[in-house]
Every structure is written in structure tokens, then in C-alpha cells.
Scaffold this motif. Structure first.
Motif, PDB file in Angstrom:
ATOM      1  N   GLY A   1       0.807  -1.215   0.000  1.00 39.54           N
ATOM      2  CA  GLY A   1       0.000   0.000   0.000  1.00 39.54           C
ATOM      3  C   GLY A   1       0.842   1.268   0.000  1.00 39.54           C
ATOM      4  N   VAL A   2       1.947   1.260   0.755  1.00 39.80           N
ATOM      5  CA  VAL A   2       2.822   2.434   0.804  1.00 39.80           C
ATOM      6  C   VAL A   2       3.408   2.723  -0.572  1.00 39.80           C
ATOM      7  N   ILE A   3       3.846   1.677  -1.275  1.00 42.16           N
ATOM      8  CA  ILE A   3       4.422   1.873  -2.602  1.00 42.16           C
ATOM      9  C   ILE A   3       3.373   2.398  -3.569  1.00 42.16           C
ATOM     10  N   ILE A   4       2.153   1.854  -3.500  1.00 43.76           N
ATOM     11  CA  ILE A   4       1.087   2.323  -4.380  1.00 43.76           C
ATOM     12  C   ILE A   4       0.746   3.781  -4.095  1.00 43.76           C
ATOM     13  N   LEU A   5       0.656   4.142  -2.816  1.00 42.29           N
ATOM     14  CA  LEU A   5       0.374   5.532  -2.451  1.00 42.29           C
ATOM     15  C   LEU A   5       1.501   6.459  -2.918  1.00 42.29           C
ATOM     16  N   MET A   6       2.740   5.969  -2.844  1.00 37.32           N
ATOM     17  CA  MET A   6       3.869   6.769  -3.310  1.00 37.32           C
ATOM     18  C   MET A   6       3.740   7.054  -4.810  1.00 37.32           C
ATOM     19  N   ALA A   7       3.373   6.021  -5.572  1.00 34.57           N
ATOM     20  CA  ALA A   7       3.210   6.205  -7.016  1.00 34.57           C
ATOM     21  C   ALA A   7       2.063   7.171  -7.311  1.00 34.57           C
ATOM     22  N   ILE A   8       0.948   7.030  -6.575  1.00 37.41           N
ATOM     23  CA  ILE A   8      -0.194   7.925  -6.788  1.00 37.41           C
ATOM     24  C   ILE A   8       0.177   9.369  -6.452  1.00 37.41           C
ATOM     25  N   ALA A   9       0.900   9.548  -5.335  1.00 35.95           N
ATOM     26  CA  ALA A   9       1.327  10.894  -4.950  1.00 35.95           C
ATOM     27  C   ALA A   9       2.272  11.479  -6.000  1.00 35.95           C
ATOM     28  N   GLY A  10       3.124  10.632  -6.578  1.00 35.56           N
ATOM     29  CA  GLY A  10       4.024  11.101  -7.618  1.00 35.56           C
ATOM     30  C   GLY A  10       3.275  11.573  -8.851  1.00 35.56           C
ATOM     31  N   VAL A  11       2.283  10.790  -9.278  1.00 33.24           N
ATOM     32  CA  VAL A  11       1.484  11.185 -10.438  1.00 33.24           C
ATOM     33  C   VAL A  11       0.736  12.485 -10.149  1.00 33.24           C
ATOM     34  N   ALA A  12       0.178  12.592  -8.932  1.00 34.41           N
ATOM     35  CA  ALA A  12      -0.538  13.818  -8.556  1.00 34.41           C
ATOM     36  C   ALA A  12       0.396  15.021  -8.565  1.00 34.41           C
ATOM     37  N   GLY A  13       1.633  14.823  -8.084  1.00 34.79           N
ATOM     38  CA  GLY A  13       2.596  15.913  -8.084  1.00 34.79           C
ATOM     39  C   GLY A  13       2.957  16.362  -9.494  1.00 34.79           C
ATOM     40  N   VAL A  14       3.154  15.402 -10.384  1.00 36.43           N
ATOM     41  CA  VAL A  14       3.486  15.745 -11.772  1.00 36.43           C
ATOM     42  C   VAL A  14       2.343  16.499 -12.431  1.00 36.43           C
ATOM     43  N   VAL A  15       1.105  16.011 -12.248  1.00 41.93           N
ATOM     44  CA  VAL A  15      -0.052  16.669 -12.847  1.00 41.93           C
ATOM     45  C   VAL A  15      -0.221  18.080 -12.290  1.00 41.93           C
ATOM     46  N   ALA A  16      -0.122  18.208 -10.965  1.00 48.78           N
ATOM     47  CA  ALA A  16      -0.283  19.538 -10.349  1.00 48.78           C
ATOM     48  C   ALA A  16       0.815  20.489 -10.813  1.00 48.78           C
ATOM     49  N   GLY A  17       2.030  19.999 -10.892  1.00 49.74           N
ATOM     50  CA  GLY A  17       3.123  20.844 -11.352  1.00 49.74           C
ATOM     51  C   GLY A  17       2.945  21.279 -12.789  1.00 49.74           C
ATOM     52  N   ALA A  18       2.489  20.347 -13.649  1.00 50.02           N
ATOM     53  CA  ALA A  18       2.287  20.687 -15.053  1.00 50.02           C
ATOM     54  C   ALA A  18       1.169  21.718 -15.213  1.00 50.02           C
ATOM     55  N   VAL A  19       0.100  21.575 -14.418  1.00 51.69           N
ATOM     56  CA  VAL A  19      -1.028  22.507 -14.526  1.00 51.69           C
ATOM     57  C   VAL A  19      -0.639  23.902 -14.081  1.00 51.69           C
ATOM     58  N   THR A  20       0.210  23.996 -13.032  1.00 48.79           N
ATOM     59  CA  THR A  20       0.559  25.314 -12.475  1.00 48.79           C
ATOM     60  C   THR A  20       1.725  25.967 -13.169  1.00 48.79           C
ATOM     61  N   LEU A  21       2.349  25.319 -14.126  1.00 52.44           N
ATOM     62  CA  LEU A  21       3.452  25.956 -14.863  1.00 52.44           C
ATOM     63  C   LEU A  21       2.926  27.144 -15.695  1.00 52.44           C
TER      64      LEU A  21
END
Length: 278
Positions: free
Chosen positions: A258-278
Motif C-alpha cells: 500500500g505504501v508503494i502504491i500511495l507513493m506512485a499515486i502521490a508522484g502522479v498527482a505531483g506531476v499533474v499539479a506541477g504541469a497545470v501550475t506551470l
């Protein structure tokens, strides 16, 4: 000078991988031979768990053809935490110096990439921090998101948890006993002492093999467990895979996944949020 912070980790990474690919790393230049445990001793009650279980190993030096029988008290490489007479291990040592052997439990060390892998992680983390400071918050989100995805993808935790579950699916239950309890004392940042206990447990497999393990999980009230009788569930194909509490072991494996899956989800969320706010 601060702009050149990346030079040292980058050089360490390039040099380390170059030596590994050329077969010239320290690990690759060492002699690697199979070894076998011929004697197992019990850690004394109240001593540190860091040296592991004292064992005596035997192996052949291919350069001389001699068979050496040497004790490993935790000062020779990885600590042995699951031991029985006849267990096969692997050791490495500098050419011509077998008495400087080191027990190796991680087969990936043969590639000689432990050092450069660490340097690469430091370099990537540094690049992300540098980009965040120089370029601003969106780049920090992008960078840390990519790092989280990379760490989740490279993590062996999911594979190890599934392998352990598969081995313990056919576990055999046998009686066991706590024969000593190790003790380590640490000091936290506020100066308070933290006491850590790890019971030493012995059990005999159905094939008659006497196994000694340093048990870290699944036993209640560790500090007062000396002399306690237990039931150990072990994998018939590998007694080093065991647990006093199968249900708790499965929950721990599920949490690791579960920790690894949450890490991957958080990573995807970070990339999407960063791309949107650029």
C-alpha cells in the motif's frame, strides 16, 4: 561554488557505473565463493543484536585449494539473523586474503553498483531541490513527483512481499522457544533513552534441522519474552522465511504494498499539479 554542487555526486555516479560496466569495481574484483554454516552459537542474553547470530563458516579458497573454517561474529559483512548448520551463504574477499571475508546476503552486490546507485539518488534529489529553488514551486512539484514515481517503480517491496506471501502460503507450524533477548539502547534527539529488544528464537523443522533466528516482529512484550514458548510458522523450502503471527505478517506485507502504491499515486498527482501550475 554553490552552482557546482552537482560535480561530486555526478562524478561519483559516472565513475562508479563505468567501473561496474568494465568489471573493475571493488566487488567485481573480489573473490566470490559459496560457504556453509558448520556451527551456530546463541547470542548472550542482553547483548546487542547488531552482530547477529554467531556462526562458523567453511569455504574453499580457489587460489590455494584450502578449506577454511572461520568464525563470523558480525564483523565480517552482513549479520546473519537466521542460522542453521548446513545453510548455504555466499562470501567475498580480496584476492589472496580469505581471512578478510565478508558475508553477502544481497546478490545485487556482485554488480558493484551500490555506491553509484546512492550517488545517483543524491544527484537526482539535489537536482530537484535546485530546480525548486531556482525555478519555483511548480518545478518542485514536477521534480518530486517524478522522484516518487521513480522510487515506487524501482522499489522491490511489492515483489518481496508477494514472494514472502507465496512462501508462507504453505507454512508449517512447529513449537519454538525464546532462548535469549538482545538489548540495544539508543538516545533520541532530546537525550531520552530508547531501549530496543529482539528475542532469539530456536525451533526444529519437521526435517530435524535446528534453526536459530533473531525475531524482530510478532512477539508481544519483547523485553520479558525470555523462556516463552511459541509457535513458529516457516516456509518448508526456506526456514529463513518464518513468522510467529501469520495474520500480522500478511497485514505488514499489505501495508508495504500500500505504501508503494500511495507513493506512485502521490508522484502522479505531483506531476499533474506541477504541469497545470506551470
Amino acid at each position: 561554488m554553490l552552482e557546482l554542487w552537482w560535480v561530486v555526486p555526478a562524478a561519483w555516479t559516472v565513475l562508479g557505473y563505468a567501473l561496474s560496466w568494465a568489471g573493475l569495481s571493488r566487488a567485481q574484483r573480489a573473490v566470490w565463493v559459496p560457504a556453509r554454516i558448520v556451527r551456530v552459537e546463541l547470542p548472550a542474553h542482553g547483548t546487542s543484536k547488531r552482530p547477529g547470530i554467531p556462526v562458523t563458516l567453511t569455504f574453499h579458497d580457489p587460489a590455494t585449494g584450502r578449506e577454511l573454517t572461520l568464525a563470523n561474529t558480525g564483523r565480517h559483512g552482513a549479520a546473519v539473523e537466521e542460522a542453521w548448520v548446513g545453510r548455504a551463504l555466499e562470501v567475498r574477499y580480496p584476492r589472496g586474503r580469505p581471512h578478510r571475508f565478508r558475508v553477502v546476503l544481497d546478490p545485487d552486490e556482485k554488480k558493484g553498483r551500490t555506491g553509484p546507485n546512492c550517488a545517483l539518488i543524491l544527484l537526482l534529489v539535489g537536482v530537484v531541490i535546485h530546480a525548486a529553488v531556482a525555478r519555483g514551486f511548480p518545478w518542485a512539484l514536477l521534480g518530486f513527483g517524478v522522484l516518487l514515481i521513480a522510487f515506487a517503480a524501482a522499489s522491490p517491496d511489492i515483489r518481496l512481499a508477494r514472494t514472502r506471501d507465496a512462501l508462507l502460503a504453505s507454512a508449517v507450524a512447529v513449537p519454538a522457544r525464546v532462548v535469549s533477548v538482545t538489548k540495544d539502547v539508543f538516545t533520541d534527539g532530546e537525550g531520552d533513552e530508547i531501549v530496543n529488544h529482539a528475542p532469539v528464537v530456536t525451533f526444529t523443522t519437521r526435517e530435524g534441522v535446528d534453526v536459530t533466528v533473531l525475531c524482530r516482529e510478532g512477539i508481544a512484550d519483547l523485553g520479558r519474552s525470555l523462556g516463552r514458548n511459541l509457535t513458529i510458522h516457516y516456509a518448508p523450502s526456506d526456514p529463513a522465511v518464518y513468522t510467529p503471527d501469520p495474520a500480522a505478517d500478511r497485514r505488514d506485507n499489505e501495508r508495504s504494498i500500500g505504501v508503494i502504491i500511495l507513493m506512485a499515486i502521490a508522484g502522479v498527482a505531483g506531476v499533474v499539479a506541477g504541469a497545470v501550475t506551470l
